[in-house]
Design a protein around this motif. Sequence first.
Motif, PDB file in Angstrom:
ATOM      1  N   ALA A   1       2.927  62.618  49.798  1.00  0.00           N
ATOM      2  CA  ALA A   1       2.673  63.443  50.981  1.00  0.00           C
ATOM      3  C   ALA A   1       1.334  62.630  51.794  1.00  0.00           C
ATOM      4  CB  ALA A   1       2.595  64.787  51.119  1.00  0.00           C
ATOM      5  N   GLY A   2       1.376  62.740  53.155  1.00  0.00           N
ATOM      6  CA  GLY A   2       0.153  62.288  53.992  1.00  0.00           C
ATOM      7  C   GLY A   2       0.367  62.706  55.421  1.00  0.00           C
ATOM      8  N   LEU A   3      -0.846  62.505  56.029  1.00  0.00           N
ATOM      9  CA  LEU A   3      -0.997  62.927  57.478  1.00  0.00           C
ATOM     10  C   LEU A   3      -0.400  61.892  58.183  1.00  0.00           C
ATOM     11  CD1 LEU A   3      -4.816  64.131  57.427  1.00  0.00           C
ATOM     12  CD2 LEU A   3      -2.633  65.434  57.451  1.00  0.00           C
ATOM     13  N   ILE A   4       0.256  62.478  59.387  1.00  0.00           N
ATOM     14  CA  ILE A   4       0.941  61.485  60.150  1.00  0.00           C
ATOM     15  C   ILE A   4      -0.196  60.850  61.342  1.00  0.00           C
ATOM     16  CG2 ILE A   4       2.330  61.113  62.204  1.00  0.00           C
ATOM     17  CD1 ILE A   4       4.365  62.809  60.729  1.00  0.00           C
ATOM     18  N   ASP A   5      -0.291  59.573  61.269  1.00  0.00           N
ATOM     19  CA  ASP A   5      -1.308  58.772  62.329  1.00  0.00           C
ATOM     20  C   ASP A   5      -0.810  58.900  63.703  1.00  0.00           C
ATOM     21  OD1 ASP A   5      -2.696  58.549  59.935  1.00  0.00           O
ATOM     22  OD2 ASP A   5      -2.208  56.533  59.653  1.00  0.00           O
ATOM     23  N   ALA A   6      -1.930  58.619  64.522  1.00  0.00           N
ATOM     24  CA  ALA A   6      -1.664  58.388  65.931  1.00  0.00           C
ATOM     25  C   ALA A   6      -0.578  57.253  66.142  1.00  0.00           C
ATOM     26  CB  ALA A   6      -2.676  58.088  66.692  1.00  0.00           C
ATOM     27  N   GLY A   7       0.144  57.220  66.904  1.00  0.00           N
ATOM     28  CA  GLY A   7       1.256  56.339  67.281  1.00  0.00           C
ATOM     29  C   GLY A   7       2.437  56.485  66.201  1.00  0.00           C
ATOM     30  N   GLU A   8       2.567  57.549  65.475  1.00  0.00           N
ATOM     31  CA  GLU A   8       3.672  57.693  64.457  1.00  0.00           C
ATOM     32  C   GLU A   8       4.602  58.852  64.692  1.00  0.00           C
ATOM     33  OE1 GLU A   8       2.071  55.641  60.482  1.00  0.00           O
ATOM     34  OE2 GLU A   8       1.645  57.863  60.619  1.00  0.00           O
ATOM     35  N   GLU A   9       4.905  58.830  66.298  1.00  0.00           N
ATOM     36  CA  GLU A   9       5.516  60.284  66.813  1.00  0.00           C
ATOM     37  C   GLU A   9       7.206  60.008  66.508  1.00  0.00           C
ATOM     38  OE1 GLU A   9       3.535  58.363  68.588  1.00  0.00           O
ATOM     39  OE2 GLU A   9       1.548  59.701  68.695  1.00  0.00           O
ATOM     40  N   GLY A  10       7.941  61.239  66.643  1.00  0.00           N
ATOM     41  CA  GLY A  10       9.315  61.083  66.448  1.00  0.00           C
ATOM     42  C   GLY A  10       9.539  60.677  65.144  1.00  0.00           C
ATOM     43  N   ASP A  11      10.845  60.651  64.803  1.00  0.00           N
ATOM     44  CA  ASP A  11      11.450  60.452  63.740  1.00  0.00           C
ATOM     45  C   ASP A  11      11.208  59.071  63.133  1.00  0.00           C
ATOM     46  OD1 ASP A  11      12.527  63.180  63.568  1.00  0.00           O
ATOM     47  OD2 ASP A  11      14.558  62.348  63.821  1.00  0.00           O
ATOM     48  N   ASP A  12      11.301  57.859  64.078  1.00  0.00           N
ATOM     49  CA  ASP A  12      10.891  56.853  63.428  1.00  0.00           C
ATOM     50  C   ASP A  12       9.406  56.727  63.045  1.00  0.00           C
ATOM     51  OD1 ASP A  12      13.285  55.748  64.108  1.00  0.00           O
ATOM     52  OD2 ASP A  12      12.654  55.024  66.066  1.00  0.00           O
ATOM     53  N   GLY A  13       8.546  57.399  63.859  1.00  0.00           N
ATOM     54  CA  GLY A  13       7.217  57.341  63.411  1.00  0.00           C
ATOM     55  C   GLY A  13       7.101  58.190  61.927  1.00  0.00           C
ATOM     56  N   THR A  14       7.636  59.211  61.849  1.00  0.00           N
ATOM     57  CA  THR A  14       7.638  59.807  60.830  1.00  0.00           C
ATOM     58  C   THR A  14       8.039  59.084  59.359  1.00  0.00           C
ATOM     59  OG1 THR A  14       7.945  62.058  61.795  1.00  0.00           O
ATOM     60  CG2 THR A  14       8.521  61.926  59.263  1.00  0.00           C
TER      61      THR A  14
ATOM     62  N   LEU B   1      17.071  58.399  53.852  1.00  0.00           N
ATOM     63  CA  LEU B   1      18.444  59.106  53.743  1.00  0.00           C
ATOM     64  C   LEU B   1      18.440  60.216  54.824  1.00  0.00           C
ATOM     65  CD1 LEU B   1      19.554  59.105  50.286  1.00  0.00           C
ATOM     66  CD2 LEU B   1      19.944  57.300  51.759  1.00  0.00           C
ATOM     67  N   GLU B   2      17.212  60.879  54.932  1.00  0.00           N
ATOM     68  CA  GLU B   2      17.127  62.014  55.933  1.00  0.00           C
ATOM     69  C   GLU B   2      15.757  62.118  56.173  1.00  0.00           C
ATOM     70  OE1 GLU B   2      18.123  65.971  57.583  1.00  0.00           O
ATOM     71  OE2 GLU B   2      19.244  63.980  56.976  1.00  0.00           O
ATOM     72  N   THR B   3      15.613  62.606  57.287  1.00  0.00           N
ATOM     73  CA  THR B   3      14.381  63.192  58.071  1.00  0.00           C
ATOM     74  C   THR B   3      14.428  64.377  58.531  1.00  0.00           C
ATOM     75  OG1 THR B   3      13.590  60.963  58.692  1.00  0.00           O
ATOM     76  CG2 THR B   3      12.475  62.669  59.915  1.00  0.00           C
ATOM     77  N   SER B   4      13.638  65.392  58.009  1.00  0.00           N
ATOM     78  CA  SER B   4      14.134  66.771  58.404  1.00  0.00           C
ATOM     79  C   SER B   4      13.471  67.176  59.854  1.00  0.00           C
ATOM     80  CB  SER B   4      13.362  67.714  57.385  1.00  0.00           C
ATOM     81  OG  SER B   4      12.164  67.752  57.610  1.00  0.00           O
ATOM     82  N   ALA B   5      13.856  68.254  60.385  1.00  0.00           N
ATOM     83  CA  ALA B   5      13.140  69.002  61.505  1.00  0.00           C
ATOM     84  C   ALA B   5      11.867  69.377  60.972  1.00  0.00           C
ATOM     85  CB  ALA B   5      13.962  69.954  62.148  1.00  0.00           C
ATOM     86  N   ILE B   6      10.798  69.856  61.851  1.00  0.00           N
ATOM     87  CA  ILE B   6       9.682  70.189  61.717  1.00  0.00           C
ATOM     88  C   ILE B   6       9.551  71.525  60.753  1.00  0.00           C
ATOM     89  CG2 ILE B   6       7.158  71.018  62.699  1.00  0.00           C
ATOM     90  CD1 ILE B   6       7.973  69.464  64.898  1.00  0.00           C
TER      91      ILE B   6
ATOM     92  N   MET C   1       4.895  70.211  58.741  1.00  0.00           N
ATOM     93  CA  MET C   1       5.218  69.023  58.330  1.00  0.00           C
ATOM     94  C   MET C   1       6.783  68.521  58.328  1.00  0.00           C
ATOM     95  SD  MET C   1       4.844  69.641  53.915  1.00  0.00           S
ATOM     96  CE  MET C   1       3.833  68.103  53.996  1.00  0.00           C
ATOM     97  N   LYS C   2       7.218  67.440  58.103  1.00  0.00           N
ATOM     98  CA  LYS C   2       8.451  66.977  57.985  1.00  0.00           C
ATOM     99  C   LYS C   2       8.635  66.222  56.555  1.00  0.00           C
ATOM    100  CE  LYS C   2       9.835  65.567  62.940  1.00  0.00           C
ATOM    101  NZ  LYS C   2      10.182  64.598  63.553  1.00  0.00           N
ATOM    102  N   LEU C   3      10.001  66.429  55.995  1.00  0.00           N
ATOM    103  CA  LEU C   3      10.456  65.857  54.722  1.00  0.00           C
ATOM    104  C   LEU C   3      11.281  64.558  54.888  1.00  0.00           C
ATOM    105  CD1 LEU C   3      10.364  66.126  51.557  1.00  0.00           C
ATOM    106  CD2 LEU C   3      12.492  67.527  52.281  1.00  0.00           C
ATOM    107  N   CYS C   4      10.795  63.697  54.196  1.00  0.00           N
ATOM    108  CA  CYS C   4      11.781  62.357  54.301  1.00  0.00           C
ATOM    109  C   CYS C   4      12.500  62.267  52.744  1.00  0.00           C
ATOM    110  CB  CYS C   4      11.080  61.106  54.699  1.00  0.00           C
ATOM    111  SG  CYS C   4      10.839  60.774  56.382  1.00  0.00           S
ATOM    112  N   VAL C   5      13.641  62.206  52.759  1.00  0.00           N
ATOM    113  CA  VAL C   5      14.288  61.842  51.532  1.00  0.00           C
ATOM    114  C   VAL C   5      14.558  60.354  51.699  1.00  0.00           C
ATOM    115  CG1 VAL C   5      16.512  62.371  50.063  1.00  0.00           C
ATOM    116  CG2 VAL C   5      15.547  63.924  51.614  1.00  0.00           C
ATOM    117  N   VAL C   6      14.113  59.765  50.589  1.00  0.00           N
ATOM    118  CA  VAL C   6      14.082  58.277  50.391  1.00  0.00           C
ATOM    119  C   VAL C   6      14.563  57.896  49.198  1.00  0.00           C
ATOM    120  CG1 VAL C   6      12.596  56.303  50.174  1.00  0.00           C
ATOM    121  CG2 VAL C   6      11.899  57.984  51.567  1.00  0.00           C
TER     122      VAL C   6
END
Length: 216
Positions: A88-101, A127-132, A144-149
Motif C-alpha cells: 500500500a502507499g499514499l496517492i501522490d498529487a496528479g494521481e486523481e481518479g481511477d486512472d491515477g489510483t 482487474l478492479e479499482t474499488s470505490a473510496i 483509501m481505494k483497493l486495487c486488485v492486480v
Amino acid sequence: MSSQSAKVLKNRAMEHGEAKWIQLRAIEWRDPSGKERKWEAADRTTRNGDVDAVAICAIITRPSSEPHILLISQFRPPVAASVIEMPAGLIDAGEEGDDGTRRAALRELEEETGYGTTNEGGQVDVLETSAIMVNDPGLSGANMKLCVVRINLADDAAEPVAKPEEGEFIEKHLVPLKQLYRTLKDFEKKGYAVDARLAHLAVGLELASPQGMFKI
C-alpha cells in the motif's frame, strides 16, 4: 535484515502543533434524537485529492503452481511490531481518479516488492479499482481505494528486485491464496502483527470455501 529487529525507543504524547503528518479535529454533531454531541478525530495532512492511499491485492499466477497472494511486512511504530499487510502507499498529487489510483498502485507495488510495471516474462493487469473506503471511521477520516492486480508469470521468470525509498525496510511474502487464513495464524505465532483488513479478507475466503475452517 528482518523488520522484526526494529524497536520503539521512546513513546510520548505530542505537544499541540508539533505533528507534521496528522492533525487532530474536534467535531460537533447532532445525533438522530436531536442531541448535540462532540467527537475527536485524527486526519492525515498529506491528502492531495479525494483519497489518501491505495492498497494492492496482488495475485501472482504461474502455470505450474496455484495462485499466491503477495504480502509484505514492515515495522509499524504505532503498534511497536512488524505487521503483515498488503502492499500500500499514499496517492501522490496528479494521481486523481481511477486512472491515477491504478498508476499509484503499480508504482507502490514496484517500489515495495519489485512486481509492477516492468516485470519481465509476465503480464500485469489491474482487474478492479474499488470505490473510496474508510479505514477506521471511529477514529479517523483517513480513506483509501483497493486495487486488485493479477500478475501472470512464466515458471522461469526471475524474482524481481524491490526499489524501496530511503528508510523503508520491507520484506515480501508469497502465500498460497487458499492457505491465507492458516498462514496468517502462523505469522502471529512468529510474533508478527496482522493488519485487520488482511485478516478480514482471509476470514472471508475461509467462509466462502467448502473446505474452510468455518462451518456455517
